[in-house]
Scaffold this motif. Sequence first.
Motif, mmCIF file in Angstrom:
data_model
loop_
_atom_site.group_PDB
_atom_site.id
_atom_site.type_symbol
_atom_site.label_atom_id
_atom_site.label_comp_id
_atom_site.label_asym_id
_atom_site.label_seq_id
_atom_site.Cartn_x
_atom_site.Cartn_y
_atom_site.Cartn_z
ATOM 1 N N LEU A 171 10.423 6.947 47.639
ATOM 2 C CA LEU A 171 8.964 7.077 47.683
ATOM 3 C C LEU A 171 8.271 6.646 46.391
ATOM 4 C CD1 LEU A 171 8.381 10.347 49.741
ATOM 5 C CD2 LEU A 171 8.234 7.958 50.496
ATOM 6 N N ASP A 172 8.888 6.882 45.241
ATOM 7 C CA ASP A 172 8.279 6.491 43.969
ATOM 8 C C ASP A 172 8.739 5.110 43.491
ATOM 9 O OD1 ASP A 172 6.780 8.821 43.723
ATOM 10 O OD2 ASP A 172 8.439 9.898 42.776
ATOM 11 N N LEU A 173 9.519 4.420 44.317
ATOM 12 C CA LEU A 173 10.079 3.123 43.922
ATOM 13 C C LEU A 173 9.468 1.949 44.683
ATOM 14 C CD1 LEU A 173 13.842 4.217 43.720
ATOM 15 C CD2 LEU A 173 12.193 4.025 41.839
ATOM 16 N N GLU A 174 8.318 2.169 45.286
ATOM 17 C CA GLU A 174 7.577 1.145 46.016
ATOM 18 C C GLU A 174 8.419 0.414 47.065
ATOM 19 O OE1 GLU A 174 5.176 -1.342 43.497
ATOM 20 O OE2 GLU A 174 4.819 0.303 42.097
ATOM 21 N N PRO A 175 8.953 1.160 48.030
ATOM 22 C CA PRO A 175 9.743 0.518 49.084
ATOM 23 C C PRO A 175 8.862 -0.289 50.025
ATOM 24 C CG PRO A 175 9.367 2.797 49.632
ATOM 25 C CD PRO A 175 8.826 2.601 48.240
ATOM 26 N N HIS A 176 9.476 -1.181 50.776
ATOM 27 C CA HIS A 176 8.752 -2.043 51.711
ATOM 28 C C HIS A 176 7.969 -1.257 52.757
ATOM 29 C CE1 HIS A 176 11.651 -4.962 50.077
ATOM 30 N NE2 HIS A 176 10.713 -5.852 50.360
ATOM 31 N N LEU A 222 6.433 1.665 52.466
ATOM 32 C CA LEU A 222 5.525 2.676 51.927
ATOM 33 C C LEU A 222 4.130 2.634 52.553
ATOM 34 C CD1 LEU A 222 5.322 5.052 50.015
ATOM 35 C CD2 LEU A 222 4.641 3.451 48.209
ATOM 36 N N GLN A 223 3.567 1.452 52.732
ATOM 37 C CA GLN A 223 2.222 1.361 53.293
ATOM 38 C C GLN A 223 2.180 1.893 54.724
ATOM 39 O OE1 GLN A 223 -0.720 0.623 51.644
ATOM 40 N NE2 GLN A 223 -1.487 1.551 53.530
ATOM 41 N N GLU A 224 3.185 1.533 55.518
ATOM 42 C CA GLU A 224 3.239 2.033 56.903
ATOM 43 C C GLU A 224 3.352 3.556 56.931
ATOM 44 O OE1 GLU A 224 5.604 -0.525 59.878
ATOM 45 O OE2 GLU A 224 6.441 -0.978 57.902
ATOM 46 N N LEU A 225 4.199 4.104 56.064
ATOM 47 C CA LEU A 225 4.346 5.556 56.010
ATOM 48 C C LEU A 225 3.051 6.218 55.549
ATOM 49 C CD1 LEU A 225 6.108 8.049 56.358
ATOM 50 C CD2 LEU A 225 6.920 7.704 54.002
ATOM 51 N N ASN A 226 2.391 5.633 54.563
ATOM 52 C CA ASN A 226 1.113 6.177 54.107
ATOM 53 C C ASN A 226 0.062 6.129 55.210
ATOM 54 O OD1 ASN A 226 1.892 6.979 51.541
ATOM 55 N ND2 ASN A 226 1.382 5.011 50.621
ATOM 56 N N LEU A 281 13.339 3.533 61.360
ATOM 57 C CA LEU A 281 13.158 2.737 60.150
ATOM 58 C C LEU A 281 14.496 2.220 59.621
ATOM 59 C CD1 LEU A 281 11.266 1.754 57.862
ATOM 60 C CD2 LEU A 281 11.716 3.950 56.726
ATOM 61 N N ARG A 282 14.596 0.915 59.511
ATOM 62 C CA ARG A 282 15.787 0.286 58.927
ATOM 63 C C ARG A 282 15.461 0.017 57.463
ATOM 64 N NH1 ARG A 282 20.888 -0.571 59.878
ATOM 65 N NH2 ARG A 282 21.779 -2.392 58.902
ATOM 66 N N LEU A 283 16.135 0.720 56.582
ATOM 67 C CA LEU A 283 15.881 0.565 55.159
ATOM 68 C C LEU A 283 16.479 -0.746 54.673
ATOM 69 C CD1 LEU A 283 16.635 4.252 54.139
ATOM 70 C CD2 LEU A 283 14.401 3.187 54.490
ATOM 71 N N GLU A 284 15.735 -1.469 53.867
ATOM 72 C CA GLU A 284 16.160 -2.787 53.407
ATOM 73 C C GLU A 284 17.104 -2.677 52.216
ATOM 74 O OE1 GLU A 284 12.986 -5.605 53.043
ATOM 75 O OE2 GLU A 284 11.970 -4.813 54.818
ATOM 76 N N ALA A 285 18.047 -3.585 52.152
ATOM 77 C CA ALA A 285 19.072 -3.567 51.107
ATOM 78 C C ALA A 285 18.466 -3.603 49.710
ATOM 79 C CB ALA A 285 20.043 -4.734 51.292
ATOM 80 N N ASP A 286 17.396 -4.375 49.516
ATOM 81 C CA ASP A 286 16.808 -4.435 48.173
ATOM 82 C C ASP A 286 16.128 -3.126 47.798
ATOM 83 O OD1 ASP A 286 14.826 -5.131 50.078
ATOM 84 O OD2 ASP A 286 13.676 -6.264 48.605
ATOM 85 N N ASP A 287 15.633 -2.363 48.776
ATOM 86 C CA ASP A 287 15.108 -1.029 48.481
ATOM 87 C C ASP A 287 16.249 -0.075 48.153
ATOM 88 O OD1 ASP A 287 12.385 -1.559 48.728
ATOM 89 O OD2 ASP A 287 12.333 -1.061 50.860
ATOM 90 N N LEU A 288 17.300 -0.109 48.965
ATOM 91 C CA LEU A 288 18.437 0.787 48.741
ATOM 92 C C LEU A 288 19.090 0.526 47.379
ATOM 93 C CD1 LEU A 288 19.998 0.750 52.305
ATOM 94 C CD2 LEU A 288 18.637 2.569 51.254
#
Length: 136
Positions: A21-26, A28-32, A61-68
């Motif tokens: 949440l604090d790392l600007e994941p892809h 974030l806007q949709e969740l907000n 939600l499929r978390l993206e590798a660059d976020d992980l």
Amino acid sequence: MDKSGMFQDFNFKLVVIEALLDLEPHFLQELNDLKNKYVDDFEWYVGAGPIAEIRDYLEKLRLEADDLAKIEQLIFDGGHEIYHILKPDWDGEDELFDVESVEGFQHLKNLKTVDYISMCNPKVLGPFEKAGIEIR
């Protein structure tokens, strides 16, 4: 299993999402947007279960590798924001978000430490220890 197939336990996925949440994941806007739509005015909500629309979104939600790859630390704690996004009046007094498996943590290639406060039996964290990840 969460609906994305990444993690065996949806509640563990929530711990991972919290770390992002604090790392600007892809996502974030949709969740907000969902939070603004369903959580910010939750007078209607008190006493209900998790907000179905948000739970469904997070399960799929499929978390993206660059976020992980951004995750170096996970914290197991009942005070996470993600729990209050899902269930705004959650008081932490039940086992709704307890983690029973960390299977899928292998997606977190840069995970170095896990801080354990609550939300699971300490035995659940065994796979981290076996993988050389520090548990504090």
